[in-house]
Design an enzyme around this catalytic site. Structure first.
Site, mmCIF file in Angstrom:
data_model
loop_
_atom_site.group_PDB
_atom_site.id
_atom_site.type_symbol
_atom_site.label_atom_id
_atom_site.label_comp_id
_atom_site.label_asym_id
_atom_site.label_seq_id
_atom_site.Cartn_x
_atom_site.Cartn_y
_atom_site.Cartn_z
ATOM 1 N N GLY A 43 36.188 40.444 42.481
ATOM 2 C CA GLY A 43 37.351 39.674 42.891
ATOM 3 C C GLY A 43 38.306 40.369 43.842
ATOM 4 N N GLU A 97 43.562 44.728 41.974
ATOM 5 C CA GLU A 97 42.969 43.582 41.291
ATOM 6 C C GLU A 97 43.345 42.296 42.031
ATOM 7 O OE1 GLU A 97 40.807 42.347 39.807
ATOM 8 O OE2 GLU A 97 41.098 42.018 37.667
ATOM 9 N N ASP A 98 42.543 41.264 41.840
ATOM 10 C CA ASP A 98 42.864 39.982 42.484
ATOM 11 C C ASP A 98 43.945 39.219 41.733
ATOM 12 O OD1 ASP A 98 41.178 39.481 40.310
ATOM 13 O OD2 ASP A 98 39.712 38.310 41.436
ATOM 14 N N ASP A 101 45.490 37.720 34.552
ATOM 15 C CA ASP A 101 45.546 36.456 33.815
ATOM 16 C C ASP A 101 45.922 36.754 32.356
ATOM 17 O OD1 ASP A 101 45.132 33.808 33.044
ATOM 18 O OD2 ASP A 101 42.962 33.972 32.980
ATOM 19 N N LYS A 129 49.599 35.923 36.958
ATOM 20 C CA LYS A 129 49.675 34.614 36.284
ATOM 21 C C LYS A 129 50.301 34.850 34.915
ATOM 22 C CE LYS A 129 45.790 31.425 36.800
ATOM 23 N NZ LYS A 129 44.412 31.147 36.291
ATOM 24 N N PHE A 150 43.589 26.786 38.075
ATOM 25 C CA PHE A 150 42.432 27.588 38.452
ATOM 26 C C PHE A 150 42.424 27.772 39.965
ATOM 27 C CE2 PHE A 150 38.212 29.126 39.139
ATOM 28 C CZ PHE A 150 38.145 30.090 38.144
ATOM 29 N N ASP A 157 36.922 33.547 42.737
ATOM 30 C CA ASP A 157 35.761 32.664 42.787
ATOM 31 C C ASP A 157 35.751 31.649 41.661
ATOM 32 O OD1 ASP A 157 35.174 34.701 40.730
ATOM 33 O OD2 ASP A 157 33.220 33.702 40.646
ATOM 34 N N ARG A 163 34.994 32.778 47.468
ATOM 35 C CA ARG A 163 35.667 34.065 47.672
ATOM 36 C C ARG A 163 36.063 34.276 49.124
ATOM 37 N NH1 ARG A 163 34.900 37.105 42.956
ATOM 38 N NH2 ARG A 163 32.864 36.945 41.980
HETATM 39 P P1 IMP Z 1 42.209 38.885 32.610
HETATM 40 O O1 IMP Z 1 41.483 39.967 31.881
HETATM 41 O O2 IMP Z 1 42.290 37.621 31.824
HETATM 42 O O3 IMP Z 1 43.557 39.300 33.133
HETATM 43 O O4 IMP Z 1 41.240 38.469 33.743
HETATM 44 C C1 IMP Z 1 41.384 38.744 35.029
HETATM 45 C C2 IMP Z 1 40.170 38.223 35.733
HETATM 46 O O5 IMP Z 1 39.945 36.839 35.470
HETATM 47 C C3 IMP Z 1 40.419 38.308 37.218
HETATM 48 O O6 IMP Z 1 39.901 39.508 37.696
HETATM 49 C C4 IMP Z 1 39.671 37.121 37.755
HETATM 50 O O7 IMP Z 1 38.360 37.499 38.083
HETATM 51 C C5 IMP Z 1 39.603 36.140 36.624
HETATM 52 N N1 IMP Z 1 40.552 35.034 36.836
HETATM 53 C C6 IMP Z 1 41.702 34.784 36.192
HETATM 54 N N2 IMP Z 1 42.318 33.687 36.653
HETATM 55 C C7 IMP Z 1 41.531 33.222 37.638
HETATM 56 C C8 IMP Z 1 41.647 32.101 38.535
HETATM 57 O O8 IMP Z 1 42.598 31.293 38.529
HETATM 58 N N3 IMP Z 1 40.631 31.962 39.432
HETATM 59 C C9 IMP Z 1 39.576 32.807 39.494
HETATM 60 N N4 IMP Z 1 39.437 33.869 38.687
HETATM 61 C C10 IMP Z 1 40.413 34.072 37.761
HETATM 62 MG MG MG Z 2 38.065 39.801 38.578
#
Ligand code: IMP
Ligand code: MG
Length: 177
Positions: A43, A97-98, A101, A129, A150, A157, A163
Site C-alpha cells: 500500500g 504507511e498508506d 485504520d 482514519k 472504503f 487497493d 493502486r
Molecule cells: P490497520 O492495521 O487496520 O490500521 O490496517 C491498515 C491497512 O489496512 C492499511 O495498510 C491498508 O492496506 C488497509 N486499509 C485500511 N483502510 C483501507 C481503505 O479504506 N482502503 C484500502 N485499504 C485500507
Molecule cells: Mg497496507
C-alpha cells in the site's frame, strides 16, 4: 475519472503540498541521523517513493510486507510476510504507511522494531482514519484525515486493484457490495 470512483477526496496537488510539508519536518529532524525508512508494502509504495524523493538526509530503505486485511474488513491478525533485511539496532526507524485504520498493523510493527532495539520509531502515514481505530495507536504525522469509507488510489487497493490512480477516492459501493 475512473467510473468505479464515487468521489475524489485528495488529488495529486493536495497530496504534493502535504508531502512537501511532511518532508520538511523530517528533513530538519533527521539530518545526520541516517535512519532506516521502512515502507509498508504494498500500500505505501506510491506515497513512500514520493516522500523519499523529498528527503535530503542520508537514509537506507528497507521495505516490510505485512497483512491484516482481506477484502474490505480487517481480520485482526498482523502477519509479517516479508521482513526487513538489515539490523535496526540503534538506528532511527521511520515507517511509511498508506493509511492507519484499526491501528493494529503499525502498532505491531512499531512494537517489533522497539523490541529489536531501534533508537527511535516514528510512523508517517498518507491518511489517518481515526473513527475505526481499535488499538491505542496514532501516527506521528499524516497527510490527511480520512472518513470512514472504503478508499482506493495512490497505493490503496481493493483486492489488488486501483493502486495506480493518481488520487485518493471513495470506491463506489456497487463494486464491493
Ligand atoms: P490497520 O492495521 O487496520 O490500521 O490496517 C491498515 C491497512 O489496512 C492499511 O495498510 C491498508 O492496506 C488497509 N486499509 C485500511 N483502510 C483501507 C481503505 O479504506 N482502503 C484500502 N485499504 C485500507
Ligand atoms: Mg497496507
Amino acid at each position: 475519472m475512473n467510473s468505479d470512483i464515487e468521489k475524489v477526496l485528495f488529488d495529486q496537488d493536495q497530496l504534493n503540498k502535504r508531502m512537501d510539508e511532511m518532508a520538511a519536518r523530517l528533513n530538519k529532524k533527521y539530518e545526520g541521523q541516517e535512519p532506516i525508512v521502512i515502507p509498508v508494502l504494498n500500500g505505501a509504495m506510491i506515497f513512500a517513493s514520493d516522500m523519499i524523493k523529498r528527503l535530503t538526509f542520508e537514509l537506507t530503505i528497507e521495505p516490510i510486507r505485512a497483512s491484516s486485511y482481506e477484502g474490505t474488513s480487517s481480520t485482526g491478525k498482523v502477519k509479517i510476510t516479508q521482513d526487513v533485511k538489515s539490523d535496526v539496532k540503534n538506528r532511527p526507524v521511520i515507517f511509511m504507511e498508506d493509511i492507519i485504520d484499526t491501528g493494529r498493523t503499525l502498532k505491531a510493527l512499531s512494537d517489533l522494531m522497539k523490541e529489536r532495539g531501534a533508537k527511535s520509531v516514528e510512523v508517517i502515514s498518507m491518511l489517518d482514519k481515526p473513527e475505526t481505530r481499535v488499538v491505542d495507536f496514532y501516527p506521528d504525522d499524516y497527510g490527511f484525515k480520512a472518513p470512514n469509507e472504503f478508499l482506493v488510489g495512490y497505493g490503496l487497493d481493493y483486492n489488488g486493484l486501483y493502486r495506480n490512480l493518481p488520487y485518493v477516492g471513495i470506491l463506489k459501493q456497487r463494486v464491493y457490495a
